[in-house]
Design an enzyme around this catalytic site. Structure first.
Site, short mmCIF file in Angstrom:
data_model
loop_
_atom_site.label_atom_id
_atom_site.label_comp_id
_atom_site.label_asym_id
_atom_site.label_seq_id
_atom_site.Cartn_x
_atom_site.Cartn_y
_atom_site.Cartn_z
N PHE A 50 0.83 -1.22 0.00
CA PHE A 50 0.00 0.00 0.00
C PHE A 50 0.87 1.27 0.00
CE2 PHE A 50 -2.29 2.80 3.27
CZ PHE A 50 -2.97 3.53 2.31
N ASN A 56 8.84 -9.10 -1.88
CA ASN A 56 8.78 -10.57 -2.00
C ASN A 56 7.35 -11.04 -2.27
OD1 ASN A 56 7.54 -10.26 0.43
ND2 ASN A 56 8.92 -11.59 1.60
N GLY A 114 2.32 -7.96 -0.49
CA GLY A 114 2.18 -6.97 -1.57
C GLY A 114 1.52 -7.59 -2.80
N VAL A 159 14.01 -9.24 1.38
CA VAL A 159 15.13 -8.45 1.94
C VAL A 159 15.73 -9.06 3.21
CG1 VAL A 159 14.39 -6.28 0.91
CG2 VAL A 159 13.64 -6.85 3.23
N SER A 215 7.28 -4.81 5.12
CA SER A 215 6.86 -5.44 6.38
C SER A 215 5.36 -5.73 6.31
CB SER A 215 7.10 -4.53 7.58
OG SER A 215 6.60 -5.15 8.75
N TYR A 223 5.56 -7.52 15.82
CA TYR A 223 5.67 -6.30 14.99
C TYR A 223 6.29 -5.17 15.80
CZ TYR A 223 4.01 -2.58 11.78
OH TYR A 223 3.90 -1.52 10.91
N LYS A 251 9.96 -3.46 15.16
CA LYS A 251 10.06 -2.05 14.79
C LYS A 251 10.89 -1.27 15.81
CE LYS A 251 7.79 -1.84 10.89
NZ LYS A 251 8.49 -1.41 9.66
N TYR A 306 23.67 2.44 13.48
CA TYR A 306 24.39 2.63 12.21
C TYR A 306 24.70 4.11 11.98
CZ TYR A 306 24.87 -1.94 10.08
OH TYR A 306 25.29 -3.22 9.79
N THR A 350 -2.89 4.89 8.47
CA THR A 350 -2.99 5.56 7.17
C THR A 350 -3.93 4.76 6.28
OG1 THR A 350 -0.74 6.38 7.42
CG2 THR A 350 -1.62 6.37 5.19
#
Ligand code: UDP
Length: 328
Positions: free
Chosen positions: A12, A33, A37, A58, A76, A146, A150, A160, A176
């Site tokens: 989305f 993947n 999706g 990924v 995700s 989840y 996250k 990093y 959203t």
């Protein structure tokens, strides 16, 4: 031409990001993947020269030829029904997937923005939620896979940044909605709209007094775009602060769709947050961003999208057993 890698590109938000960066004249490298999706979200871009698609997971080593200026990590599962169905993949893409993409950002010297979420606040005890709030998360509950992935994602991203000096951005996305939401992802908007279109009663979980604040996708994408282009490295909430209870929302959907059906009440899923509303002062101040699309306009556009789905697609839904499987 600037080159951007977008993971979760067939999802989305990922697909709307592809559209936006194509519009901004980027070369878009899309990766997915296809577990949650759907290629139909991006197939209109396949004919473009500045668009390419990699079917790749990924959580495995990620390699992209050529230079990369930006990476957006949006791969995700992102709905409670998905975490229940694919909990291990949910953990892996947030943890291992993010690690791989940070590694890629390091070798390519690319700026990376990672998609975090209001879920890192858990069932919040502070209202509205500011970026300084640390959250109230049940690590071992059904949403824990989840939420904790996250939270780890934010930590490794900051590590990093601090240790390797790479340019990182973190967006905390609140609920959203808009065209291309998956009908059967179990989320409240596709659930209610699908029910209205099939002539079923609308299922409100719990007593409906829990609140959410819904942001239209165009606003969300614009906030993400501005954050990527900014020089701010700490997390920023992007969402619409306009809060509504789920039972009031069900009434709005009944009015919008003109359905003759009624609201029925089901059990509240475990760890379902009672209140959720972003404090967007930071986004306003740092990015000059605030949402522009009201719920009436946004829901109308979203309903128009669901109305284009075929009867077959409308029937392909498994959200109906969600409240049963997710009982306390
Ligand atoms: N919800 C509902 N009926 C449904 C699906 C969801 O009442 O058919 C409720 C759900 O329990 C939650 C709210 O709507 O309180 C938003 O759920 P969603 O899954 O969309 O998002 P999240 O809980 O992750 O914010």
């Amino acid at each position: 031409m600037k080159r951007i890698l977008i993971t979760g590109a067939a999802g989305f938000l990922g697909s709307h990001l592809c559209d936006r960066f194509i519009k901004e004249n980027f070369h878009v490298i899309a990766m997915d993947n296809l577990i949650t999706g759907d290629l139909k979200n991006i197939e209109h871009l396949f004919k473009l020269e500045n668009f390419e698609f990699y079917h790749h997971d990924v959580t495995k080593f990620v390699s992209v030829p050529g230079k990369l200026d930006y990476i957006l990590h949006f791969a995700s599962p992102a709905s409670p029904i998905d975490y229940l169905k694919i909990p291990i993949q949910t953990l892996k893409v947030g943890a291992l997937g993010t690690h791989n993409l940070l590694g890629l950002a390091k070798v390519k010297r690319a700026r990376i923005l990672i998609a975090s979420t209001s879920e890192i606040y858990g069932d919040p005890l502070v209202h509205p939620q500011t970026e300084e709030y640390y959250g109230n998360v049940n690590t071992i509950g059904p949403r824990g896979v989840y939420d904790e992935a996250k939270r780890f994602q934010e930590s490794i991203t900051m590590a990093y940044h601090r240790f390797h000096g790479i340019e990182t951005r973190i967006v905390r996305i609140f609920n959203t909605y808009g065209p291309r939401m998956r009908l059967n992802d179990g989320r409240v908007i596709p659930a209610f709209m699908g029910q209205a279109l099939r002539g079923e009663d609308l299922t409100v979980f719990g007593d409906g007094s829990q609140t959410r604040s819904f942001c239209y996708v165009d606003d969300e994408i614009d906030g993400i775009y501005r954050l990527l282009m900014s020089d701010y490295v700490y997390p920023v909430n992007i969402g619409n602060p306009h809060e509504i209870t789920i039972s009031e929302f069900a009434e709005e959907i009944i009015k919008l769709t003109g359905t003759k059906q009624k609201v029925i009440y089901k059990d509240l899923p475990q760890d379902d947050p009672m209140q959720r509303q972003p404090d967007i002062s930071k986004a306003k101040e740092i990015l000059g961003w605030e949402p522009k699309v009201g719920r009436e306009e946004g829901m109308k556009k979203t309903y128009e999208y669901f109305q284009t789905l075929s009867k077959e697609e409308l029937e392909k839904t498994d959200h109906r057993d969600f409240s049963e499987r997710n009982k306390k």
